[in-house]
Motif scaffolding. Structure first.
Motif, PDB file in Angstrom:
ATOM      1  N   LEU A 279     -21.745 -25.277 -16.312  1.00 31.00           N
ATOM      2  CA  LEU A 279     -23.071 -24.858 -15.824  1.00 31.00           C
ATOM      3  C   LEU A 279     -22.989 -24.411 -14.358  1.00 31.00           C
ATOM      4  O   LEU A 279     -23.669 -23.477 -13.942  1.00 31.00           O
ATOM      5  N   ALA A 280     -22.131 -25.084 -13.596  1.00 35.76           N
ATOM      6  CA  ALA A 280     -21.933 -24.682 -12.195  1.00 35.76           C
ATOM      7  C   ALA A 280     -21.200 -23.347 -12.123  1.00 35.76           C
ATOM      8  O   ALA A 280     -21.563 -22.470 -11.334  1.00 35.76           O
ATOM      9  N   ASP A 281     -20.180 -23.171 -12.980  1.00 39.73           N
ATOM     10  CA  ASP A 281     -19.451 -21.889 -13.001  1.00 39.73           C
ATOM     11  C   ASP A 281     -20.359 -20.734 -13.417  1.00 39.73           C
ATOM     12  O   ASP A 281     -20.187 -19.601 -12.967  1.00 39.73           O
ATOM     13  N   ALA A 282     -21.332 -21.031 -14.294  1.00 41.24           N
ATOM     14  CA  ALA A 282     -22.270 -19.993 -14.745  1.00 41.24           C
ATOM     15  C   ALA A 282     -23.347 -19.720 -13.693  1.00 41.24           C
ATOM     16  O   ALA A 282     -24.211 -18.869 -13.885  1.00 41.24           O
ATOM     17  N   ARG A 283     -23.288 -20.442 -12.580  1.00 42.24           N
ATOM     18  CA  ARG A 283     -24.265 -20.300 -11.480  1.00 42.24           C
ATOM     19  C   ARG A 283     -25.685 -20.684 -11.939  1.00 42.24           C
ATOM     20  O   ARG A 283     -26.658 -20.035 -11.568  1.00 42.24           O
ATOM     21  N   LEU A 284     -25.742 -21.723 -12.745  1.00 37.02           N
ATOM     22  CA  LEU A 284     -27.058 -22.283 -13.099  1.00 37.02           C
ATOM     23  C   LEU A 284     -27.364 -23.499 -12.229  1.00 37.02           C
ATOM     24  O   LEU A 284     -28.519 -23.784 -11.954  1.00 37.02           O
ATOM     25  N   ILE A 285     -26.324 -24.203 -11.816  1.00 36.34           N
ATOM     26  CA  ILE A 285     -26.511 -25.363 -10.932  1.00 36.34           C
ATOM     27  C   ILE A 285     -25.478 -25.307  -9.809  1.00 36.34           C
ATOM     28  O   ILE A 285     -24.479 -24.593  -9.893  1.00 36.34           O
ATOM     29  N   ASN A 286     -25.727 -26.080  -8.755  1.00 35.93           N
ATOM     30  CA  ASN A 286     -24.737 -26.334  -7.709  1.00 35.93           C
ATOM     31  C   ASN A 286     -24.463 -27.831  -7.664  1.00 35.93           C
ATOM     32  O   ASN A 286     -25.395 -28.638  -7.712  1.00 35.93           O
ATOM     33  N   MET A 287     -23.211 -28.191  -7.594  1.00 37.70           N
ATOM     34  CA  MET A 287     -22.831 -29.599  -7.476  1.00 37.70           C
ATOM     35  C   MET A 287     -22.590 -29.921  -6.008  1.00 37.70           C
ATOM     36  O   MET A 287     -21.850 -29.210  -5.329  1.00 37.70           O
ATOM     37  N   ILE A 288     -23.214 -30.981  -5.527  1.00 39.09           N
ATOM     38  CA  ILE A 288     -23.049 -31.385  -4.127  1.00 39.09           C
ATOM     39  C   ILE A 288     -22.278 -32.709  -4.098  1.00 39.09           C
ATOM     40  O   ILE A 288     -22.643 -33.658  -4.788  1.00 39.09           O
ATOM     41  N   TYR A 289     -21.218 -32.755  -3.285  1.00 42.15           N
ATOM     42  CA  TYR A 289     -20.375 -33.946  -3.184  1.00 42.15           C
ATOM     43  C   TYR A 289     -20.410 -34.511  -1.768  1.00 42.15           C
ATOM     44  O   TYR A 289     -20.676 -33.777  -0.809  1.00 42.15           O
ATOM     45  N   PRO A 290     -20.091 -35.803  -1.609  1.00 42.65           N
ATOM     46  CA  PRO A 290     -19.838 -36.320  -0.259  1.00 42.65           C
ATOM     47  C   PRO A 290     -18.614 -35.605   0.323  1.00 42.65           C
ATOM     48  O   PRO A 290     -17.770 -35.089  -0.427  1.00 42.65           O
ATOM     49  N   VAL A 291     -18.495 -35.585   1.648  1.00 37.46           N
ATOM     50  CA  VAL A 291     -17.346 -34.929   2.292  1.00 37.46           C
ATOM     51  C   VAL A 291     -16.048 -35.544   1.767  1.00 37.46           C
ATOM     52  O   VAL A 291     -15.930 -36.761   1.646  1.00 37.46           O
ATOM     53  N   GLY A 292     -15.103 -34.672   1.417  1.00 35.91           N
ATOM     54  CA  GLY A 292     -13.797 -35.159   0.966  1.00 35.91           C
ATOM     55  C   GLY A 292     -13.686 -35.367  -0.535  1.00 35.91           C
ATOM     56  O   GLY A 292     -12.599 -35.636  -1.046  1.00 35.91           O
ATOM     57  N   GLU A 293     -14.799 -35.252  -1.269  1.00 32.87           N
ATOM     58  CA  GLU A 293     -14.737 -35.417  -2.724  1.00 32.87           C
ATOM     59  C   GLU A 293     -15.023 -34.091  -3.419  1.00 32.87           C
ATOM     60  O   GLU A 293     -15.664 -33.215  -2.858  1.00 32.87           O
ATOM     61  N   GLU A 294     -14.535 -33.948  -4.648  1.00 34.38           N
ATOM     62  CA  GLU A 294     -14.803 -32.741  -5.429  1.00 34.38           C
ATOM     63  C   GLU A 294     -14.603 -33.048  -6.912  1.00 34.38           C
ATOM     64  O   GLU A 294     -14.220 -34.166  -7.276  1.00 34.38           O
ATOM     65  N   PHE A 295     -14.890 -32.052  -7.757  1.00 34.01           N
ATOM     66  CA  PHE A 295     -14.681 -32.191  -9.195  1.00 34.01           C
ATOM     67  C   PHE A 295     -13.207 -32.551  -9.426  1.00 34.01           C
ATOM     68  O   PHE A 295     -12.346 -32.033  -8.735  1.00 34.01           O
ATOM     69  N   PRO A 296     -12.856 -33.452 -10.365  1.00 39.67           N
ATOM     70  CA  PRO A 296     -13.674 -33.994 -11.463  1.00 39.67           C
ATOM     71  C   PRO A 296     -14.464 -35.258 -11.148  1.00 39.67           C
ATOM     72  O   PRO A 296     -14.948 -35.907 -12.066  1.00 39.67           O
ATOM     73  N   VAL A 338     -20.800 -26.862   1.405  1.00 36.94           N
ATOM     74  CA  VAL A 338     -21.951 -27.745   1.634  1.00 36.94           C
ATOM     75  C   VAL A 338     -21.682 -29.085   0.965  1.00 36.94           C
ATOM     76  O   VAL A 338     -21.391 -29.147  -0.226  1.00 36.94           O
ATOM     77  N   ASN A 339     -21.781 -30.168   1.753  1.00 33.45           N
ATOM     78  CA  ASN A 339     -21.624 -31.524   1.215  1.00 33.45           C
ATOM     79  C   ASN A 339     -22.885 -32.346   1.447  1.00 33.45           C
ATOM     80  O   ASN A 339     -23.733 -31.994   2.265  1.00 33.45           O
ATOM     81  N   GLN A 340     -22.962 -33.447   0.708  1.00 32.70           N
ATOM     82  CA  GLN A 340     -24.098 -34.358   0.828  1.00 32.70           C
ATOM     83  C   GLN A 340     -23.998 -35.120   2.146  1.00 32.70           C
ATOM     84  O   GLN A 340     -22.932 -35.615   2.511  1.00 32.70           O
ATOM     85  N   GLY A 341     -25.121 -35.228   2.873  1.00 33.69           N
ATOM     86  CA  GLY A 341     -25.156 -36.048   4.086  1.00 33.69           C
ATOM     87  C   GLY A 341     -25.418 -37.506   3.738  1.00 33.69           C
ATOM     88  O   GLY A 341     -25.553 -37.879   2.568  1.00 33.69           O
ATOM     89  N   THR A 342     -25.518 -38.319   4.770  1.00 25.25           N
ATOM     90  CA  THR A 342     -25.670 -39.760   4.525  1.00 25.25           C
ATOM     91  C   THR A 342     -27.098 -40.153   4.171  1.00 25.25           C
ATOM     92  O   THR A 342     -27.339 -41.186   3.574  1.00 25.25           O
ATOM     93  N   LYS A 343     -28.076 -39.332   4.550  1.00 27.87           N
ATOM     94  CA  LYS A 343     -29.480 -39.657   4.250  1.00 27.87           C
ATOM     95  C   LYS A 343     -30.110 -38.543   3.424  1.00 27.87           C
ATOM     96  O   LYS A 343     -29.557 -37.463   3.292  1.00 27.87           O
ATOM     97  N   ASP A 344     -31.311 -38.829   2.916  1.00 25.30           N
ATOM     98  CA  ASP A 344     -32.051 -37.812   2.161  1.00 25.30           C
ATOM     99  C   ASP A 344     -32.317 -36.590   3.036  1.00 25.30           C
ATOM    100  O   ASP A 344     -32.632 -36.725   4.220  1.00 25.30           O
ATOM    101  N   HIS A 345     -32.245 -35.434   2.414  1.00 29.48           N
ATOM    102  CA  HIS A 345     -32.548 -34.147   3.060  1.00 29.48           C
ATOM    103  C   HIS A 345     -31.546 -33.776   4.156  1.00 29.48           C
ATOM    104  O   HIS A 345     -31.797 -32.892   4.956  1.00 29.48           O
ATOM    105  N   PHE A 346     -30.403 -34.490   4.194  1.00 31.62           N
ATOM    106  CA  PHE A 346     -29.330 -34.148   5.132  1.00 31.62           C
ATOM    107  C   PHE A 346     -28.167 -33.516   4.368  1.00 31.62           C
ATOM    108  O   PHE A 346     -27.839 -33.948   3.268  1.00 31.62           O
ATOM    109  N   PHE A 347     -27.551 -32.503   4.969  1.00 27.87           N
ATOM    110  CA  PHE A 347     -26.362 -31.868   4.395  1.00 27.87           C
ATOM    111  C   PHE A 347     -25.310 -31.718   5.493  1.00 27.87           C
ATOM    112  O   PHE A 347     -25.649 -31.584   6.668  1.00 27.87           O
ATOM    113  N   ILE A 348     -24.040 -31.752   5.087  1.00 23.22           N
ATOM    114  CA  ILE A 348     -22.937 -31.487   6.018  1.00 23.22           C
ATOM    115  C   ILE A 348     -22.329 -30.141   5.622  1.00 23.22           C
ATOM    116  O   ILE A 348     -21.940 -29.946   4.472  1.00 23.22           O
ATOM    117  N   VAL A 349     -22.258 -29.216   6.573  1.00 24.55           N
ATOM    118  CA  VAL A 349     -21.712 -27.880   6.296  1.00 24.55           C
ATOM    119  C   VAL A 349     -20.357 -27.748   6.988  1.00 24.55           C
ATOM    120  O   VAL A 349     -20.225 -28.075   8.180  1.00 24.55           O
TER     121      VAL A 349
END
Length: 396
Positions: A279-296, A338-349
């Protein structure tokens, strides 16, 4: 048979009138002999090929030819044999649309590359295709590019007749007050922002048809063709993938619960993770990870790929904060991580820049920190580390 293809090519190129010249046209090294243009359904890949033909050849020049693999002729004839005839008659550039519809397409492209050194092939394919990983025969010879939907900047230029350039992220962060002074006399961005959020990402909004119906149809095609056909998944699993997409879209506030999702669509956790990746490859969703993590690994957050999709799924009730965060991630996604930040509505770029997406109308409640960039919506202007969110739509 080639005559019919040339007639079609001439008609399509003559009728071609791209409303916006895409930046990607100048980013590609056109000297390469095998160029792949990937992109999600509906972002204008066919238009892009025809625009290239129009800019570089006259419509009747037989050195360039556009063909679509949907043509039934290719059910009985291969790309290589067709290319040999084309080159024999003076052909130089073959534009192949929807290449994945042809069985063994990657082997045939390799054959063309090796046996026809005077031929350049530019082809389009789905964003779901992993060109090099899944087609080792193309490794080292194909140059791959992504065509995205319209940026907010492209949308404004189209709607307002302006010619505002794109800006780098650093330019926006450190010079936004100056940039805004150049933009505001030309156009009022907030006048166009809501339209862009609702329907501006996919160029087919220009067709005078019902946009929402068209987008729903496109989303179905992304699952039915792009995911099922390209990943060779049995049709009986289609309803599971669609249900998973809906469940993910319903719950973007918290991270996905993979065990619950597996139970809901009656499959294994591993299969759920694979479907999420598709679904992410089809550009229907974006997956957001903490810094340093990724699929799988499991993503910490899943959001829809662009704000237009939110309106297609929830036409009645759309959460403004969610829309703005979706816009932010989508516009950053082209050239930045783009990664998930430590609090809500925060992102790390890009591992270092901390962003918070916030409503300028409610900011009296905020305590501003100097280490955070505040991307504010419901405002046209900014100051210091507070930038208007709309300006990030000028990154491409």
């Amino acid at each position: 048979m080639e005559e019919a293809f040339f007639r079609t090519h001439t008609n399509l190129v003559e009728l071609q009138n791209a409303p916006v010249r895409r930046n990607l046209m100048d980013e590609i090294d056109w000297n390469d002999r095998l160029i792949g243009i990937k992109g999600t359904r509906g972002v204008g890949k066919t238009t892009f090929l025809l625009q290239y033909a129009k800019e570089n050849f006259s419509p009747t020049d037989r050195q360039c030819l556009y063909v679509n693999m949907n043509n039934f002729y290719f059910q009985g004839n291969g790309i290589f044999d067709f290319a040999v005839d084309f080159v024999r008659n003076g052909g130089k550039v073959l534009l192949i649309d929807q290449v994945f519809k042809q069985p063994n397409w990657s082997k045939e492209l390799r054959q063309c590359y090796d046996m026809l050194p005077g031929l350049k092939i530019i082809f389009t394919g789905s964003s779901v295709m992993r060109l090099k990983e899944e087609n080792p025969e193309l490794n080292g010879i194909v140059k791959s590019y992504n065509l995205r939907g319209f940026s907010f900047r492209e949308f404004i230029n189209l709607q307002a007749g302006t010619d505002i350039p794109a800006y780098s992220l650093d330019a926006i962060l450190y010079d936004h007050e100056h940039i805004i002074k150049q933009v505001l006399p030309l156009v009022s961005p907030t006048k166009y922002f809501q339209d862009y959020i609702h329907h501006g990402f996919y160029p087919f909004f220009l067709e005078h048809r019902n946009f929402s119906e068209n987008l729903l149809k496109t989303m179905n095609m992304m699952t039915e063709v792009d995911i099922l056909l390209i990943k060779q998944i049995d049709l009986k699993y289609l309803t599971k993938i669609k249900k998973l997409f809906y469940l993910l879209a319903q719950n973007t506030e918290k991270g996905p619960n993979i065990s619950n999702l597996a139970k809901d669509i009656e499959t294994s956790r591993a299969t759920v993770m694979n479907y999420i990746k598709y679904l992410a490859d089809a550009r229907l969703i974006n997956m957001i990870y903490p810094v340093g993590e990724e699929f799988p690994k499991k993503p910490s957050k899943i959001i829809l790929h662009n704000p237009n999709l939110l309106y297609a799924i929830y036409p009645i009730q759309v959460n403004e904060q969610e829309l703005m965060e979706t816009f932010f991630v989508n516009t950053m996604w082209k050239d930045h991580r783009v990664n998930q930040g430590t609090k809500d509505h925060f992102f790390i770029v890009d591992d270092t820049k901390k962003f918070r997406i916030c409503n300028a109308k409610g900011e009296y409640k905020l305590r501003y920190n100097s280490d955070t960039i505040y991307a504010r919506y419901n405002t046209e202007i900014g100051k210091d580390n507070r930038i208007p969110l709309w300006l990030l739509g000028f990154l491409y």
